[in-house]
Scaffold this motif. Structure first.
Motif, mmCIF file in Angstrom:
data_model
loop_
_atom_site.group_PDB
_atom_site.id
_atom_site.type_symbol
_atom_site.label_atom_id
_atom_site.label_comp_id
_atom_site.label_asym_id
_atom_site.label_seq_id
_atom_site.Cartn_x
_atom_site.Cartn_y
_atom_site.Cartn_z
ATOM 1 N N ASN A 1 50.243 51.094 35.447
ATOM 2 C CA ASN A 1 50.021 50.840 33.991
ATOM 3 C C ASN A 1 49.877 49.437 33.763
ATOM 4 O O ASN A 1 48.834 48.888 32.755
ATOM 5 C CB ASN A 1 50.943 51.473 33.020
ATOM 6 N N ALA A 2 50.661 48.672 34.482
ATOM 7 C CA ALA A 2 50.628 47.267 33.979
ATOM 8 C C ALA A 2 49.255 46.550 34.840
ATOM 9 O O ALA A 2 48.805 45.706 34.198
ATOM 10 C CB ALA A 2 51.805 46.391 34.755
ATOM 11 N N PHE A 3 48.885 46.973 35.923
ATOM 12 C CA PHE A 3 47.707 46.539 36.527
ATOM 13 C C PHE A 3 46.502 46.915 35.497
ATOM 14 O O PHE A 3 45.441 45.998 35.235
ATOM 15 C CB PHE A 3 47.530 47.057 37.796
ATOM 16 N N ASP A 4 46.476 48.326 34.925
ATOM 17 C CA ASP A 4 45.572 48.357 34.097
ATOM 18 C C ASP A 4 45.400 47.603 32.682
ATOM 19 O O ASP A 4 44.278 47.343 32.332
ATOM 20 C CB ASP A 4 45.609 49.951 33.636
ATOM 21 N N ALA B 1 50.262 36.168 36.085
ATOM 22 C CA ALA B 1 50.354 37.544 36.895
ATOM 23 C C ALA B 1 49.000 37.706 37.749
ATOM 24 O O ALA B 1 49.188 37.897 39.038
ATOM 25 C CB ALA B 1 50.399 38.512 36.039
ATOM 26 N N VAL B 2 47.850 37.249 37.160
ATOM 27 C CA VAL B 2 46.575 37.480 37.714
ATOM 28 C C VAL B 2 46.513 36.374 38.973
ATOM 29 O O VAL B 2 46.028 36.651 40.132
ATOM 30 C CB VAL B 2 45.280 37.039 36.887
ATOM 31 N N ASP B 3 46.892 35.253 38.665
ATOM 32 C CA ASP B 3 47.241 34.243 39.881
ATOM 33 C C ASP B 3 48.092 34.466 40.983
ATOM 34 O O ASP B 3 47.620 34.158 42.230
ATOM 35 C CB ASP B 3 47.439 32.725 39.080
ATOM 36 N N LEU B 4 49.198 35.083 40.494
ATOM 37 C CA LEU B 4 49.965 35.482 41.514
ATOM 38 C C LEU B 4 49.316 36.705 42.490
ATOM 39 O O LEU B 4 49.467 36.521 43.534
ATOM 40 C CB LEU B 4 51.593 35.911 40.982
ATOM 41 N N TYR B 5 48.796 37.701 41.889
ATOM 42 C CA TYR B 5 48.123 38.793 42.419
ATOM 43 C C TYR B 5 46.884 38.171 43.447
ATOM 44 O O TYR B 5 46.768 38.802 44.608
ATOM 45 C CB TYR B 5 47.774 39.772 41.481
ATOM 46 N N ALA B 6 46.358 37.014 42.799
ATOM 47 C CA ALA B 6 45.051 36.611 43.710
ATOM 48 C C ALA B 6 45.797 36.086 44.666
ATOM 49 O O ALA B 6 45.004 35.968 45.900
ATOM 50 C CB ALA B 6 44.443 35.904 42.636
ATOM 51 N N SER B 7 46.569 35.187 44.487
ATOM 52 C CA SER B 7 47.360 34.603 45.826
ATOM 53 C C SER B 7 47.665 35.236 46.596
ATOM 54 O O SER B 7 47.602 35.211 47.928
ATOM 55 C CB SER B 7 48.397 33.835 45.272
ATOM 56 N N GLY C 1 55.092 42.045 31.610
ATOM 57 C CA GLY C 1 56.083 42.526 30.621
ATOM 58 C C GLY C 1 56.287 41.229 29.599
ATOM 59 O O GLY C 1 56.797 41.466 28.511
ATOM 60 N N ASN C 2 56.215 40.110 30.109
ATOM 61 C CA ASN C 2 56.472 38.899 29.301
ATOM 62 C C ASN C 2 55.009 38.467 28.793
ATOM 63 O O ASN C 2 54.976 37.006 28.330
ATOM 64 C CB ASN C 2 57.421 37.771 30.034
ATOM 65 N N GLU C 3 54.100 39.112 28.967
ATOM 66 C CA GLU C 3 52.737 38.517 28.293
ATOM 67 C C GLU C 3 51.979 37.500 28.959
ATOM 68 O O GLU C 3 51.436 36.614 28.460
ATOM 69 C CB GLU C 3 52.660 38.658 26.945
ATOM 70 N N GLN C 4 52.670 37.150 30.230
ATOM 71 C CA GLN C 4 51.973 35.918 31.052
ATOM 72 C C GLN C 4 50.924 36.364 31.942
ATOM 73 O O GLN C 4 51.129 36.585 33.200
ATOM 74 C CB GLN C 4 53.274 35.458 31.839
ATOM 75 N N TYR C 5 49.900 36.867 31.236
ATOM 76 C CA TYR C 5 48.773 37.554 32.034
ATOM 77 C C TYR C 5 48.122 36.442 33.033
ATOM 78 O O TYR C 5 47.801 37.071 34.313
ATOM 79 C CB TYR C 5 47.753 38.417 31.164
ATOM 80 N N GLU D 1 41.740 36.824 28.009
ATOM 81 C CA GLU D 1 42.955 35.973 28.113
ATOM 82 C C GLU D 1 42.992 35.258 29.467
ATOM 83 O O GLU D 1 43.560 34.460 29.588
ATOM 84 C CB GLU D 1 44.241 36.509 27.888
ATOM 85 N N THR D 2 42.028 35.706 30.386
ATOM 86 C CA THR D 2 42.200 35.316 31.863
ATOM 87 C C THR D 2 40.830 34.999 32.391
ATOM 88 O O THR D 2 39.896 35.823 32.461
ATOM 89 C CB THR D 2 43.111 36.252 32.995
#
Length: 170
Positions: A73-76, A140-146, A133-137, A85-86
């Motif tokens: 759900n978070a990923f989606d 989160a995208v940057d960390l997942y990309a890393s 969860g903290n709306e730091q989208y 926003e990203t």
């Protein structure tokens, strides 16, 4: 935001050219740029894009259904609702849908898959869940990309042209 070819059900991400810059369109019968504005034949039936690395991690570590659902759900949410926003999100998705299955296959066949999956979960995926969860989208995208970059480079090697496969260079 305009509809993009990359979201259309007619696109076949298993058939790419030019290092993923062009993807086969089953409707037009030729390769298109997935980032381009979609034609009038655009169709989207609510399909979910690949959650390749999260799915592999959950499978390897036998993650319970409740946590798996939270992760999906978070990923989606980020993938489908927070794209505006990203700034690098669409480019990352375009490439991730090509390299994600390749990484997943290597990971599932790795002799140390449990150790790698555990590290992925604790060092990247769960922190991404907290960021979302903290709306730091963007974070989160940057960390997942890393994480994706590290895994791709681990399994397929590093050279000057693919150091950051899922992110634009600054």
């Amino acid at each position: 935001m305009a509809n993009r070819c990359g979201d259309c059900d007619f696109l076949n991400y298993r058939d790419t050219k030019w290092n993923g810059e062009r993807v086969w369109c089953n409707y037009k019968c030729y390769y298109v740029d997935p980032g381009s504005v979609a034609c009038n034949n655009y169709t989207y039936n609510g399909h979910r894009y690949g959650r390749y690395l999260i799915t592999a991690t959950c499978k390897i570590l036998n993650i319970n259904e409740e946590l798996k659902r939270k992760l999906f759900n978070a990923f989606d949410i980020v993938r489908e609702e927070k794209t505006k926003e990203t700034e690098n999100m669409y480019d990352m998705i375009k490439i991730y849908d090509i390299v994600g299955p390749q990484i997943k296959d290597k990971l599932l066949n790795d002799n140390f898959k449990e150790v790698i999956a555990y590290s992925m979960l604790n060092d990247y995926i769960l922190p991404c869940l907290d960021m979302i969860g903290n709306e730091q989208y963007k974070e989160a995208v940057d960390l997942y990309a890393s994480m994706t970059d590290i895994l791709y480079n681990f399994y397929f090697g590093v050279n000057e042209n693919n150091k950051q496969i899922t992110r634009k260079r600054d």
